[in-house]
Motif scaffolding. Structure first.
Motif, mmCIF file in Angstrom:
data_model
loop_
_atom_site.group_PDB
_atom_site.id
_atom_site.type_symbol
_atom_site.label_atom_id
_atom_site.label_comp_id
_atom_site.label_asym_id
_atom_site.label_seq_id
_atom_site.Cartn_x
_atom_site.Cartn_y
_atom_site.Cartn_z
ATOM 1 N N GLN A 81 0.989 -1.179 0.048
ATOM 2 C CA GLN A 81 -0.060 -0.020 0.027
ATOM 3 C C GLN A 81 0.776 1.102 0.103
ATOM 4 O O GLN A 81 0.716 2.232 -0.680
ATOM 5 C CB GLN A 81 -0.975 0.018 1.424
ATOM 6 C CG GLN A 81 -2.185 1.151 1.310
ATOM 7 C CD GLN A 81 -3.038 0.788 0.035
ATOM 8 O OE1 GLN A 81 -3.351 -0.491 -0.174
ATOM 9 N NE2 GLN A 81 -3.680 1.782 -0.558
ATOM 10 N N PHE A 82 1.984 1.219 0.930
ATOM 11 C CA PHE A 82 2.602 2.313 0.881
ATOM 12 C C PHE A 82 4.150 2.605 0.427
ATOM 13 O O PHE A 82 4.470 3.807 0.360
ATOM 14 C CB PHE A 82 2.676 2.802 2.589
ATOM 15 C CG PHE A 82 1.464 2.839 3.107
ATOM 16 C CD1 PHE A 82 0.471 4.073 2.715
ATOM 17 C CD2 PHE A 82 0.942 2.007 4.191
ATOM 18 C CE1 PHE A 82 -0.583 4.481 3.482
ATOM 19 C CE2 PHE A 82 -0.371 2.044 4.648
ATOM 20 C CZ PHE A 82 -1.252 3.322 4.436
ATOM 21 N N LEU A 109 -8.083 5.983 -3.888
ATOM 22 C CA LEU A 109 -9.255 6.251 -2.949
ATOM 23 C C LEU A 109 -9.624 4.935 -3.088
ATOM 24 O O LEU A 109 -10.004 4.421 -1.868
ATOM 25 C CB LEU A 109 -10.192 7.154 -3.680
ATOM 26 C CG LEU A 109 -10.200 8.385 -3.737
ATOM 27 C CD1 LEU A 109 -11.306 9.309 -4.390
ATOM 28 C CD2 LEU A 109 -10.033 9.077 -2.039
ATOM 29 N N GLY A 110 -9.766 4.274 -3.987
ATOM 30 C CA GLY A 110 -10.157 2.616 -3.890
ATOM 31 C C GLY A 110 -9.270 1.819 -3.023
ATOM 32 O O GLY A 110 -9.770 1.069 -2.301
ATOM 33 N N THR A 111 -8.147 1.846 -3.180
ATOM 34 C CA THR A 111 -7.133 0.989 -2.541
ATOM 35 C C THR A 111 -7.284 1.492 -1.047
ATOM 36 O O THR A 111 -7.174 0.418 -0.078
ATOM 37 C CB THR A 111 -5.735 0.967 -2.940
ATOM 38 O OG1 THR A 111 -5.267 2.282 -3.098
ATOM 39 C CG2 THR A 111 -5.853 0.307 -4.565
ATOM 40 N N SER A 112 -7.201 2.732 -0.814
ATOM 41 C CA SER A 112 -7.160 3.251 0.685
ATOM 42 C C SER A 112 -8.525 2.657 1.337
ATOM 43 O O SER A 112 -8.591 2.457 2.516
ATOM 44 C CB SER A 112 -7.087 4.719 0.584
ATOM 45 O OG SER A 112 -5.833 5.065 0.104
ATOM 46 N N ALA A 113 -9.650 2.676 0.682
ATOM 47 C CA ALA A 113 -10.849 2.330 1.068
ATOM 48 C C ALA A 113 -10.868 0.880 1.692
ATOM 49 O O ALA A 113 -11.211 0.506 2.669
ATOM 50 C CB ALA A 113 -12.098 2.374 0.086
ATOM 51 N N GLY A 116 -8.194 0.415 4.633
ATOM 52 C CA GLY A 116 -8.646 1.159 5.966
ATOM 53 C C GLY A 116 -9.989 0.480 6.389
ATOM 54 O O GLY A 116 -9.863 0.243 7.458
ATOM 55 N N TYR A 117 -10.651 0.036 5.744
ATOM 56 C CA TYR A 117 -11.666 -0.658 6.090
ATOM 57 C C TYR A 117 -11.214 -2.056 6.747
ATOM 58 O O TYR A 117 -11.571 -2.527 7.926
ATOM 59 C CB TYR A 117 -12.912 -1.099 5.011
ATOM 60 C CG TYR A 117 -13.827 -1.993 5.654
ATOM 61 C CD1 TYR A 117 -15.013 -1.247 6.243
ATOM 62 C CD2 TYR A 117 -14.022 -3.467 5.629
ATOM 63 C CE1 TYR A 117 -16.171 -1.989 6.691
ATOM 64 C CE2 TYR A 117 -15.014 -4.083 6.100
ATOM 65 C CZ TYR A 117 -16.112 -3.525 6.765
ATOM 66 O OH TYR A 117 -17.112 -4.041 7.070
ATOM 67 N N SER A 118 -10.203 -2.663 6.111
ATOM 68 C CA SER A 118 -9.937 -3.916 6.725
ATOM 69 C C SER A 118 -8.807 -3.809 8.005
ATOM 70 O O SER A 118 -9.007 -4.223 9.064
ATOM 71 C CB SER A 118 -8.835 -4.408 5.894
ATOM 72 O OG SER A 118 -9.442 -4.822 4.537
ATOM 73 N N THR A 122 -9.486 -5.171 11.700
ATOM 74 C CA THR A 122 -8.304 -5.991 12.190
ATOM 75 C C THR A 122 -8.295 -5.378 13.634
ATOM 76 O O THR A 122 -7.961 -6.252 14.804
ATOM 77 C CB THR A 122 -6.977 -5.714 11.505
ATOM 78 O OG1 THR A 122 -7.283 -6.305 10.172
ATOM 79 C CG2 THR A 122 -5.872 -6.540 12.260
ATOM 80 N N LEU A 123 -8.367 -3.919 13.684
ATOM 81 C CA LEU A 123 -8.072 -3.706 14.983
ATOM 82 C C LEU A 123 -9.394 -3.656 16.106
ATOM 83 O O LEU A 123 -9.464 -3.829 17.341
ATOM 84 C CB LEU A 123 -7.691 -2.128 15.000
ATOM 85 C CG LEU A 123 -6.406 -1.826 14.206
ATOM 86 C CD1 LEU A 123 -5.877 -0.504 14.223
ATOM 87 C CD2 LEU A 123 -5.252 -2.654 14.988
#
Length: 204
Positions: A81-82, A109-113, A116-118, A122-123
């Protein structure tokens, strides 16, 4: 002056080639990271889908808990991702500063969504309604890998085309044979005028 201009043009072409090769090498590194880790993520994500209950049992035996399974995926997805996907954020930010959007914006935006949701699942998975605690790390990683593959192939094709054009330009004649008063005179191509009679020998 003509030699100096030619030398300067050659230097510019060399710099352009070096920049192109540097970009290609960077794309190759990012693609290797995204492709390798993305493949691992995809395989991990497919285990419960392909093997059902046996797959879930393997996950619990291997990772100890569902959250540990997700944490492993998080560790694999974060470099994709980064690091591999960093270029999409950089170009999306540049586009945003000019109050516009492009494909980089869509990818970021698509990959961050998905990421981010994942990450939230997880947390804080225990706070999600039943049946909604799913992670999509592999989705973000595979999207990044596929788009990087396309850009790598595009950059390589452009480089090959540029080199072919450069070689063709190298075949350009530097002198010409003028026919003046029945005599053949060799002159630089730049000195040829409209109306001059030229002699072109076979194979020239």
């Amino acid at each position: 002056p003509e030699d100096e201009a030619e030398a300067e043009g050659e230097t510019l072409r060399d710099r352009e080639r070096e920049a192109r090769e540097s970009e290609l090498n960077q794309l190759r590194r990012e693609l290797l990271v995204a492709g390798g880790l993305g493949t691992l993520l995809l395989l991990l994500a497919m285990v419960p889908m392909l093997f059902g209950q046996r797959g879930m049992m393997w996950i619990m035996d291997t990772f100890g808990s569902m959250q540990n399974y997700w944490l492993v995926q998080l560790a694999l997805a974060t470099p994709v991702q980064f690091y591999a996907g960093r270029r999409f954020y950089v170009h999306a930010w540049k586009a945003a500063r000019h109050r516009t959007t492009d494909m980089n914006t869509l990818v970021a935006l698509g990959t961050s969504a998905a990421y981010g949701y994942s990450l939230a699942v997880t947390l804080f998975g225990r706070f999600f309604p039943a049946g909604t605690a799913e992670v999509y790390y592999e989705t973000a990683a595979v999207i990044i890998a596929l788009i990087l593959l396309g850009r790598y192939l595009e950059a390589r094709a452009k480089g090959q085309t540029s080199e072919a054009i450069r070689k063709l330009m190298g075949l350009r004649a530097k002198t010409a044979l003028l026919v003046r008063g029945g005599q053949e005179v060799e002159v630089p191509v730049d000195e040829v005028q409209i109306g001059d009679r030229l002699l072109v020998r076979p194979g020239a």
